[in-house]
Scaffold this active site. Structure first.
Site, PDB file in Angstrom:
ATOM      1  N   TYR A 130      82.042 -26.052 -39.181  1.00  0.00           N
ATOM      2  CA  TYR A 130      82.265 -27.132 -38.206  1.00  0.00           C
ATOM      3  C   TYR A 130      83.671 -27.028 -37.608  1.00  0.00           C
ATOM      4  O   TYR A 130      83.853 -27.108 -36.395  1.00  0.00           O
ATOM      5  CB  TYR A 130      82.057 -28.464 -38.944  1.00  0.00           C
ATOM      6  CG  TYR A 130      82.529 -29.719 -38.256  1.00  0.00           C
ATOM      7  CD1 TYR A 130      81.781 -30.305 -37.235  1.00  0.00           C
ATOM      8  CD2 TYR A 130      83.709 -30.350 -38.654  1.00  0.00           C
ATOM      9  CE1 TYR A 130      82.209 -31.482 -36.620  1.00  0.00           C
ATOM     10  CE2 TYR A 130      84.130 -31.528 -38.057  1.00  0.00           C
ATOM     11  CZ  TYR A 130      83.383 -32.089 -37.041  1.00  0.00           C
ATOM     12  OH  TYR A 130      83.806 -33.254 -36.443  1.00  0.00           O
TER      13      TYR A 130
HETATM   14  N1  LIG Z   1      83.074 -38.387 -38.425  1.00  0.00           N
HETATM   15  C1  LIG Z   1      84.384 -38.228 -38.381  1.00  0.00           C
HETATM   16  O1  LIG Z   1      85.148 -38.703 -39.240  1.00  0.00           O
HETATM   17  C2  LIG Z   1      84.972 -37.451 -37.235  1.00  0.00           C
HETATM   18  C3  LIG Z   1      86.342 -37.195 -37.234  1.00  0.00           C
HETATM   19  C4  LIG Z   1      86.915 -36.565 -36.144  1.00  0.00           C
HETATM   20  C5  LIG Z   1      86.120 -36.190 -35.072  1.00  0.00           C
HETATM   21  N2  LIG Z   1      84.783 -36.417 -35.092  1.00  0.00           N
HETATM   22  C6  LIG Z   1      83.997 -36.032 -33.893  1.00  0.00           C
HETATM   23  O2  LIG Z   1      83.921 -37.181 -33.083  1.00  0.00           O
HETATM   24  C7  LIG Z   1      82.752 -37.119 -32.245  1.00  0.00           C
HETATM   25  C8  LIG Z   1      82.007 -38.449 -32.325  1.00  0.00           C
HETATM   26  O3  LIG Z   1      81.649 -38.704 -33.673  1.00  0.00           O
HETATM   27  P1  LIG Z   1      80.569 -39.849 -33.998  1.00  0.00           P
HETATM   28  O4  LIG Z   1      80.634 -40.066 -35.468  1.00  0.00           O
HETATM   29  O5  LIG Z   1      80.729 -40.958 -33.042  1.00  0.00           O
HETATM   30  O6  LIG Z   1      79.230 -39.060 -33.658  1.00  0.00           O
HETATM   31  P2  LIG Z   1      77.725 -39.487 -33.960  1.00  0.00           P
HETATM   32  O7  LIG Z   1      77.604 -40.937 -34.252  1.00  0.00           O
HETATM   33  O8  LIG Z   1      77.182 -38.498 -34.945  1.00  0.00           O
HETATM   34  O9  LIG Z   1      77.039 -39.247 -32.541  1.00  0.00           O
HETATM   35  C9  LIG Z   1      76.825 -37.988 -32.038  1.00  0.00           C
HETATM   36  C10 LIG Z   1      75.858 -38.129 -30.888  1.00  0.00           C
HETATM   37  O10 LIG Z   1      75.645 -36.816 -30.327  1.00  0.00           O
HETATM   38  C11 LIG Z   1      74.303 -36.792 -29.906  1.00  0.00           C
HETATM   39  N3  LIG Z   1      73.796 -35.442 -29.791  1.00  0.00           N
HETATM   40  C12 LIG Z   1      73.710 -34.520 -30.780  1.00  0.00           C
HETATM   41  N4  LIG Z   1      73.133 -33.423 -30.294  1.00  0.00           N
HETATM   42  C13 LIG Z   1      72.824 -33.660 -28.995  1.00  0.00           C
HETATM   43  C14 LIG Z   1      72.175 -32.902 -27.981  1.00  0.00           C
HETATM   44  N5  LIG Z   1      71.736 -31.674 -28.221  1.00  0.00           N
HETATM   45  N6  LIG Z   1      72.021 -33.456 -26.754  1.00  0.00           N
HETATM   46  C15 LIG Z   1      72.463 -34.715 -26.521  1.00  0.00           C
HETATM   47  N7  LIG Z   1      73.087 -35.484 -27.444  1.00  0.00           N
HETATM   48  C16 LIG Z   1      73.243 -34.953 -28.667  1.00  0.00           C
HETATM   49  C17 LIG Z   1      73.544 -37.534 -30.996  1.00  0.00           C
HETATM   50  O11 LIG Z   1      72.309 -37.910 -30.474  1.00  0.00           O
HETATM   51  P3  LIG Z   1      71.116 -38.478 -31.402  1.00  0.00           P
HETATM   52  O12 LIG Z   1      71.429 -39.934 -31.499  1.00  0.00           O
HETATM   53  O13 LIG Z   1      69.902 -38.169 -30.613  1.00  0.00           O
HETATM   54  O14 LIG Z   1      71.177 -37.759 -32.716  1.00  0.00           O
HETATM   55  C18 LIG Z   1      74.483 -38.685 -31.298  1.00  0.00           C
HETATM   56  O15 LIG Z   1      74.174 -39.805 -30.504  1.00  0.00           O
HETATM   57  C19 LIG Z   1      81.954 -35.925 -32.747  1.00  0.00           C
HETATM   58  O16 LIG Z   1      82.175 -34.841 -31.861  1.00  0.00           O
HETATM   59  C20 LIG Z   1      82.569 -35.623 -34.114  1.00  0.00           C
HETATM   60  O17 LIG Z   1      82.471 -34.253 -34.434  1.00  0.00           O
HETATM   61  C21 LIG Z   1      84.192 -37.042 -36.141  1.00  0.00           C
END
Ligand SMILES: NC(=O)c1ccc[n+]([C@@H]2O[C@H](COP(=O)([O-])OP(=O)(O)OC[C@H]3O[C@@H](n4cnc5c(N)ncnc54)[C@H](OP(=O)(O)O)[C@@H]3O)[C@@H](O)[C@H]2O)c1
Length: 227
Positions: A130
């Site tokens: 990742y």
């Molecule tokens: N989690 C952490 O602590 C953390 C820390 C730093 C950065 N981040 C980054 O911050 C960002 C936002 O995180 P989050 O937790 O808000 O993410 P999240 O809730 O997992 O949401 C990701 C979204 O991306 C959509 N998605 C995935 N594949 C797709 C595709 N092929 N086409 C269209 N949409 C798609 C998903 O759709 P579905 O609803 O259909 O699945 C989901 O709605 C991410 O890039 C993550 O890597 C996360």
């Protein structure tokens, strides 16, 4: 401001959309599930049914045409194996940037990750994959001539937003609420002077507007003191 969001049904993306809608802006974006179309429509947020991986660059450009800015805040979330991480987190931002260029949209904000996140822990191979893919995506965006901003949040929480952050070029990886990430992303989109910058954001005590103003002053040709 009309903003096209990939990841609009996700944790950060849904908050960016809700905050924009509340402010009278026009968020829209890609959703993969019909129940998400209805849920967002109930909040007056219109969406386009589609999948970033399945759509061509031309399809994506058509879906976003007329927008003022594009936000990538999607992620495989470790759900679709390492291949999902490669195609969404790794390939996704570059593909979306190519579509933005085709659609004539210059402003592009990528929600990424701290490169040194959890370096102090022993993480598994999927996490390391990742991190590699997130970095590859950043590089693809940096190599474009778009007015990009990369926003790296620290570990995301569901806590209520505080309206305060610690935002800058290099920060210590701790935690930040998704509400505050969304508010920071929107504030950055509203500040065109801040472009071609990689910023790190974690929870902190500075009002988001003040943090943005300080960055704006720091990058102004006159320098931070205005001289
Ligand atoms: N989690 C952490 O602590 C953390 C820390 C730093 C950065 N981040 C980054 O911050 C960002 C936002 O995180 P989050 O937790 O808000 O993410 P999240 O809730 O997992 O949401 C990701 C979204 O991306 C959509 N998605 C995935 N594949 C797709 C595709 N092929 N086409 C269209 N949409 C798609 C998903 O759709 P579905 O609803 O259909 O699945 C989901 O709605 C991410 O890039 C993550 O890597 C996360």
């Amino acid at each position: 401001m009309k903003v096209f969001i990939v990841g609009i049904a996700g944790g950060v993306g849904s908050r960016v959309a809700a905050q924009l809608a509340e402010a009278g802006d026009e968020p829209t974006g890609l959703v993969r599930k019909s129940e998400q179309v209805a849920a967002l429509a109930a909040r007056s947020i219109q969406t386009v049914h589609g999948d970033l991986v399945a759509m061509s660059v031309g399809d994506l450009a058509a879906a976003m045409r007329g927008s003022d800015a594009v936000v990538f805040t999607a992620g495989a979330g470790g759900k679709d194996s390492d291949a999902g991480t490669t195609s969404i987190d790794g390939d996704g931002p570059g593909k979306l940037a190519a579509a933005a260029k085709l659609a004539g949209i210059r402003r592009f904000l990528l929600v990424s990750v701290f490169p040194e996140a959890w370096r102090e822990r022993r993480m598994d191979a999927s996490f390391e994959h990742y991190m590699v893919e997130k970095k590859r995506a950043e590089t693809q965006l940096v190599l474009t001539d778009l007015d990009w901003i990369i926003l790296r949040p620290s570990a995301l929480t569901e806590d209520p937003g505080t309206g305060r952050v610690d935002l800058g070029l290099a920060k210590v990886h701790v935690e930040i609420t998704r509400d505050d990430v969304a508010a920071t992303a929107i504030a950055l989109l509203r500040t065109p002077e801040l472009k071609r910058l990689i910023l790190e954001a974690t929870g902190g005590g500075v009002e988001i507007g003040d943090a943005i103003s300080a960055l704006k002053a720091a990058v102004s040709p006159a320098g931070p003191s205005g001289q």
